[in-house]
Design an enzyme around this catalytic site. Sequence first.
Site, PDB file in Angstrom:
ATOM      1  N   GLU A   1      -5.863 -11.065  -1.052  1.00  0.00           N
ATOM      2  CA  GLU A   1      -6.764 -10.840   0.094  1.00  0.00           C
ATOM      3  C   GLU A   1      -8.223 -10.797  -0.347  1.00  0.00           C
ATOM      4  O   GLU A   1      -8.991  -9.928   0.068  1.00  0.00           O
ATOM      5  CB  GLU A   1      -6.404  -9.515   0.796  1.00  0.00           C
ATOM      6  CG  GLU A   1      -4.945  -9.404   1.190  1.00  0.00           C
ATOM      7  CD  GLU A   1      -4.597  -8.114   1.938  1.00  0.00           C
ATOM      8  OE1 GLU A   1      -5.519  -7.459   2.454  1.00  0.00           O
ATOM      9  OE2 GLU A   1      -3.416  -7.775   1.987  1.00  0.00           O
TER      10      GLU A   1
ATOM     11  N   GLU B   1       0.787  -1.241   0.000  1.00  0.00           N
ATOM     12  CA  GLU B   1       0.000   0.000   0.000  1.00  0.00           C
ATOM     13  C   GLU B   1       0.818   1.289   0.000  1.00  0.00           C
ATOM     14  O   GLU B   1       0.532   2.204   0.763  1.00  0.00           O
ATOM     15  CB  GLU B   1      -0.940   0.008   1.217  1.00  0.00           C
ATOM     16  CG  GLU B   1      -1.885  -1.165   1.244  1.00  0.00           C
ATOM     17  CD  GLU B   1      -2.796  -1.185   2.472  1.00  0.00           C
ATOM     18  OE1 GLU B   1      -2.551  -0.405   3.404  1.00  0.00           O
ATOM     19  OE2 GLU B   1      -3.730  -1.999   2.477  1.00  0.00           O
TER      20      GLU B   1
HETATM   21  C1  GLA Z   1      -5.088  -4.580   4.326  1.00  0.00           C
HETATM   22  C2  GLA Z   1      -3.825  -5.287   4.750  1.00  0.00           C
HETATM   23  C3  GLA Z   1      -4.144  -6.560   5.462  1.00  0.00           C
HETATM   24  C4  GLA Z   1      -5.253  -6.400   6.469  1.00  0.00           C
HETATM   25  C5  GLA Z   1      -6.457  -5.835   5.799  1.00  0.00           C
HETATM   26  C6  GLA Z   1      -7.590  -5.711   6.766  1.00  0.00           C
HETATM   27  O1  GLA Z   1      -5.636  -5.130   3.224  1.00  0.00           O
HETATM   28  O2  GLA Z   1      -2.952  -5.577   3.692  1.00  0.00           O
HETATM   29  O3  GLA Z   1      -2.997  -7.006   6.104  1.00  0.00           O
HETATM   30  O4  GLA Z   1      -4.822  -5.584   7.517  1.00  0.00           O
HETATM   31  O5  GLA Z   1      -6.105  -4.562   5.294  1.00  0.00           O
HETATM   32  O6  GLA Z   1      -7.848  -6.929   7.388  1.00  0.00           O
END
Ligand code: GLA
Length: 562
Positions: free
Chosen positions: A469, A356
Amino acid sequence: MKKLLSLCLVSMIGFSALFGMAGPNPNARNNPDGTITIFAVDKDASVKPKQTVDKFKDVTTINGKAIKKRNPITFDLSAYADHEVYVEFSCDIKVVTKDNSPVDLMWMINELSGGTLPTLCQKKVESGVWTTMKGEMDISLGANKNLYLSGAGIDNAQTTFYLKNIEIKLSGESLSKPTQAAQTWMEADSIKAAYDGLIPHIGIACGWRGELQDFDIQDGLARHVNSITTGNEFKPDFIFNWASHSQMSPDLFVAENGKAIEVPMGMPNFGNMKGIINAVTDMKIQMRGHVLVWHSQTPKWFFREGYNDNGALVDPETMTARQEWYIKSVLEEVANLEKRFNKGKRLVYAWDVVNEAVSDGASKNAWLRTDSDWYRVYGDETFILNAFRFANKYAPADVELVYNDYGTYSPAKRDAICNLVDEIKATPGARIDAVGMQSHVSIDYPTIDNYEKTVQAFLSHGVDVQVTELDIANGQKKYNSGKLKKAYKDYFAMYLRNRKTEGKNGISGVTIWGIQDDGTWLNNQPEHKGNKQYPLLFNKDYTCKPAFYGVLEAAEEYKQQQ
Ligand code: GLA
């Protein structure tokens, strides 16, 4: 349009008279999972089912001359009044007009309460040509509702309609009682077996306490995935075990830039890394390392003089030495644990090296996230390039190095990440193997098409894509299990279309962000307050949701097409 509106109003009044009483639809069947399938049109004198037309068996013909109602073809939905329903519609249609003129066809539902006339799908079709029409929508059904064919310029009496492959699927809470007892994740077919040979890494994220520590959960995970990601435990704040680090190691760390720095006294047992690596070894699977460099979940003191929360930010040279020390220490510890538990064989096959770092509102000259201590120390992307150099220097060559981010389908962010990939590749000593698309998506956003374009943009820069994710929120909408199933199926079908194959970049892994709905992070997000999210594959009792079968079906259908 006005004409069309009055046409539909008239048709609604007509239908109310005709179908005023809600009763079961004889052309519908209840499916074992609680969804409904409508498979035939409402019967009247104009309708002849099971005809052979153009060599196709089982065609329904509708003879225009015998049509008594306003709209030529209807499907009665009145039995499902007062339900929020997700409708998936598809059919093949041929229309023969007397003068051979084309017609503009619309499949609609006469839901007038909101002042709208929802159209499921619309197509201009040539007379005499079979055409597939498909559409889907969420709709809150009132009484006397029908799904019907309408269109501009159709003269029923002069037209014959032919329909085949009709399928209308309705899903929604309490539409009908599921007749199938839910399978638990230990009874159901294995996802990883279904994707074996297709996508190398199939994963689920989990936590250590309450999840991975539990042997039953280890069994379930090992049945369905060959990769896990720990949601928190490999992040800097967990690795540091939230310690304040006022104590320094007696040895200075000498960085490659020649700088000797004081470093904190060890990293108290690297949090739960030992237990996790031990468990993953026992489960005979692998894991992704998440994450080395991130603006969040990294202690404030790490960036500050004297390792003190209240100190001033250190200079870039010192920070680079600290970053090298951190990355080296973590990767060396993983290697030690792999040696100790797994005879040195690879357990952590990929690392999110940087998470990020690109701004949501990226522009050509301002594309970095600025609310980050990493950015504050450097004011540019040096820390990202260094991170990929250090990861390459200290990780084994077969460990995949990944840049990970969310919202990557916004064109500005996508382009900025593509440029970043090029820049990392051009940096001597650095290596990047994949872009991680976090994929916290929702039912309505982004479109699969836009997401796929993003995948292909990254692939065209000579890296793989890892879906790191994935969860699919119902967002502002009420949860609908059928809709979630379709979304999972569509996503996985798209992942398979873009999968990594020998010698070609592609999607090399997909990880779902959580095991069961009760554990999702989404319900702690303020924007979802008051509207519960159900984004995952399993219910809280570890029974399989329809979405789970969507994932399996995508693999089955893909294999059939090959
Ligand atoms: C972001 C992070 C993850 C996690 C999510 C929320 O996507 O990369 O590690 O913290 O937020 O669960």
